[in-house]
Design an enzyme around this catalytic site. Sequence first.
Site, PDB file in Angstrom:
ATOM      1  N   CYS A   1       0.808  -1.230   0.000  1.00 45.09           N
ATOM      2  CA  CYS A   1       0.000   0.000   0.000  1.00 45.09           C
ATOM      3  C   CYS A   1       0.839   1.276   0.000  1.00 45.09           C
ATOM      4  CB  CYS A   1      -0.920   0.015   1.220  1.00 45.09           C
ATOM      5  SG  CYS A   1      -2.276  -1.130   1.029  1.00 45.09           S
TER       6      CYS A   1
HETATM    7  N1  COA Z   1     -21.142  -8.533   6.343  1.00 43.27           N
HETATM    8  C1  COA Z   1     -21.782  -8.502   7.509  1.00 43.27           C
HETATM    9  N2  COA Z   1     -21.172  -8.641   8.707  1.00 43.27           N
HETATM   10  C2  COA Z   1     -19.844  -8.840   8.683  1.00 43.27           C
HETATM   11  C3  COA Z   1     -19.095  -8.899   7.496  1.00 43.27           C
HETATM   12  C4  COA Z   1     -19.802  -8.733   6.289  1.00 43.27           C
HETATM   13  N3  COA Z   1     -19.188  -8.742   5.120  1.00 43.27           N
HETATM   14  N4  COA Z   1     -17.795  -9.083   7.800  1.00 43.27           N
HETATM   15  C5  COA Z   1     -17.714  -9.145   9.133  1.00 43.27           C
HETATM   16  N5  COA Z   1     -18.948  -9.025   9.675  1.00 43.27           N
HETATM   17  C6  COA Z   1     -19.333  -9.052  11.093  1.00 43.27           C
HETATM   18  C7  COA Z   1     -18.418  -9.975  11.892  1.00 43.27           C
HETATM   19  O1  COA Z   1     -18.899 -11.299  11.858  1.00 43.27           O
HETATM   20  C8  COA Z   1     -18.507  -9.344  13.269  1.00 43.27           C
HETATM   21  O2  COA Z   1     -19.694  -9.775  13.885  1.00 43.27           O
HETATM   22  P1  COA Z   1     -19.704 -10.175  15.443  1.00 43.27           P
HETATM   23  O3  COA Z   1     -19.297  -8.903  16.163  1.00 43.27           O
HETATM   24  O4  COA Z   1     -21.113 -10.608  15.657  1.00 43.27           O
HETATM   25  O5  COA Z   1     -18.691 -11.263  15.576  1.00 43.27           O
HETATM   26  C9  COA Z   1     -18.676  -7.861  12.996  1.00 43.27           C
HETATM   27  O6  COA Z   1     -19.135  -7.765  11.649  1.00 43.27           O
HETATM   28  C10 COA Z   1     -17.390  -7.076  13.141  1.00 43.27           C
HETATM   29  O7  COA Z   1     -16.341  -7.715  12.369  1.00 43.27           O
HETATM   30  P2  COA Z   1     -14.904  -7.154  12.282  1.00 43.27           P
HETATM   31  O8  COA Z   1     -14.070  -7.998  11.366  1.00 43.27           O
HETATM   32  O9  COA Z   1     -14.374  -6.938  13.658  1.00 43.27           O
HETATM   33  O10 COA Z   1     -15.207  -5.768  11.540  1.00 43.27           O
HETATM   34  P3  COA Z   1     -14.462  -4.391  11.632  1.00 43.27           P
HETATM   35  O11 COA Z   1     -15.370  -3.393  12.220  1.00 43.27           O
HETATM   36  O12 COA Z   1     -13.074  -4.515  12.195  1.00 43.27           O
HETATM   37  O13 COA Z   1     -14.280  -4.020  10.081  1.00 43.27           O
HETATM   38  C11 COA Z   1     -12.544  -4.025   8.439  1.00 43.27           C
HETATM   39  C12 COA Z   1     -13.554  -4.843   9.237  1.00 43.27           C
HETATM   40  C13 COA Z   1     -11.704  -4.974   7.610  1.00 43.27           C
HETATM   41  C14 COA Z   1     -13.323  -3.088   7.512  1.00 43.27           C
HETATM   42  C15 COA Z   1     -11.673  -3.192   9.394  1.00 43.27           C
HETATM   43  O14 COA Z   1     -11.124  -4.006  10.399  1.00 43.27           O
HETATM   44  C16 COA Z   1     -10.532  -2.487   8.707  1.00 43.27           C
HETATM   45  O15 COA Z   1     -10.730  -1.673   7.832  1.00 43.27           O
HETATM   46  N6  COA Z   1      -9.288  -2.730   9.117  1.00 43.27           N
HETATM   47  C17 COA Z   1      -8.127  -2.104   8.502  1.00 43.27           C
HETATM   48  C18 COA Z   1      -7.999  -2.639   7.137  1.00 43.27           C
HETATM   49  C19 COA Z   1      -6.872  -2.050   6.395  1.00 43.27           C
HETATM   50  O16 COA Z   1      -6.649  -0.892   6.341  1.00 43.27           O
HETATM   51  N7  COA Z   1      -6.138  -2.893   5.747  1.00 43.27           N
HETATM   52  C20 COA Z   1      -5.095  -2.468   4.932  1.00 43.27           C
HETATM   53  C21 COA Z   1      -5.279  -3.160   3.692  1.00 43.27           C
HETATM   54  S1  COA Z   1      -4.023  -2.763   2.630  1.00 43.27           S
END
Ligand code: COA
Length: 377
Positions: A156
């Site tokens: 990235c």
């Molecule tokens: N649809 C619906 N629900 C979903 C889902 C989807 N596609 N994906 C996950 N969930 C649910 C999970 O099951 C979880 O439910 P629970 O609390 O009942 O267990 C809940 O949503 C939260 O999941 P989580 O993975 O903790 O989500 P989050 O709020 O952390 O968001 C990301 C996920 C990936 C968007 C976030 O963590 C993020 O952006 N992280 C940084 C990513 C980044 O910058 N990466 C660099 C890449 S180069």
Amino acid sequence: MARIVISGTGVFTPPFSISNEELVHSFNTFVRNFNREHQDEIAAGTCQALAESSAEFIEKASGIKSRFVLDREGVLDPAIMCPRLPFRSVEERSIQCEISVAAAREAMERAGKNPEDLDAVIVSCSNTERPYPAIAVEVQDALGISGFAFDMNIACSSATFGIQTAVDSIFRGNARAILMVNPEICSGHLNFRDRDSHFIFGDVCTAVIVEREDYCRKKDVFEIIGTKLATKYSTNIYNRLGFLERTRPGQTSEKEKLFVQEGRKVFKEVVPLATEIIRNHLAEHDIAPSDLKRVWLHQANLNMNQLMCKKLLGVEITDGVTPTILDTYANTASAGSIICFHKNHEDLKEHDLGVICSFGAGYSVGNIIVRRIHLDT
Ligand code: COA
């Protein structure tokens, strides 16, 4: 020593877009098919049922509403869930070369540069479609640029690292003007069957012309007043597809040959790391965060950027100071902050300060401090 400037940028945007609703429809069809096909194992407890995705969750968790892709059909077909990009013969230009040339032509036009004015090409991105010959050498050939060319990759942060590399080459006298390109075909490494991440990425290509002030033909440019790069090893974002794959057949899972991340950990660890590096870099140049007229932040997640804005600038994210393109482009790896810069700088006035920053896999962080200047060319 002459100042070094950014004199032009370009963006190639693929012709196809996929909304969250369309992506989720395809994903949920795949999930229902899987659960039906495995209902006996699921009932016996030997297989775990898959959970459906939700468009509302995606927008709330990431700020993403849609993404551009090079192929819609393959991604949205529940039986494929992968872009289908036809094989090209060695006589044809590669896909990354083709989109690099499109973005480069716009950057060159904006900078008033012809191919013969450029001394080098850097292709810097998260994935290249082959190890060699370098995509950059092909781009150099396609555009008719002499000098040297090479590929580099720091995921990235590839664009900000690419800008510093260009600055260093120019500073050392090895080039006067360099084309730096970021062909990010993120749909190629995204696991569209993984609920946690299937929505994250989109495809794009960005290009930047970095050159010496006294070689520049454009009047309104951005002086690069400082670059700062940092890395810290982490396996919270990884992709294990590599050229040694055939030496250990069947040992790397199909999932691990694509993008894998611990999203929560990335969020928690990268925000403080990147914020500290940007703050310290600004302090080295006696710049207070409040002096910045624009912050072209890395575009991975809106909530992440909101937290960084509050921590760094003490402000809510606003289109005025911190533009966002996540809603339409999604995360485009290294290209995100360059798209933001490209689309949101014309209104800045002479002496206005800004930063282009990136953070992601590695971990890697890159920060470029720029100042709008007017040249008497
Ligand atoms: N649809 C619906 N629900 C979903 C889902 C989807 N596609 N994906 C996950 N969930 C649910 C999970 O099951 C979880 O439910 P629970 O609390 O009942 O267990 C809940 O949503 C939260 O999941 P989580 O993975 O903790 O989500 P989050 O709020 O952390 O968001 C990301 C996920 C990936 C968007 C976030 O963590 C993020 O952006 N992280 C940084 C990513 C980044 O910058 N990466 C660099 C890449 S180069």
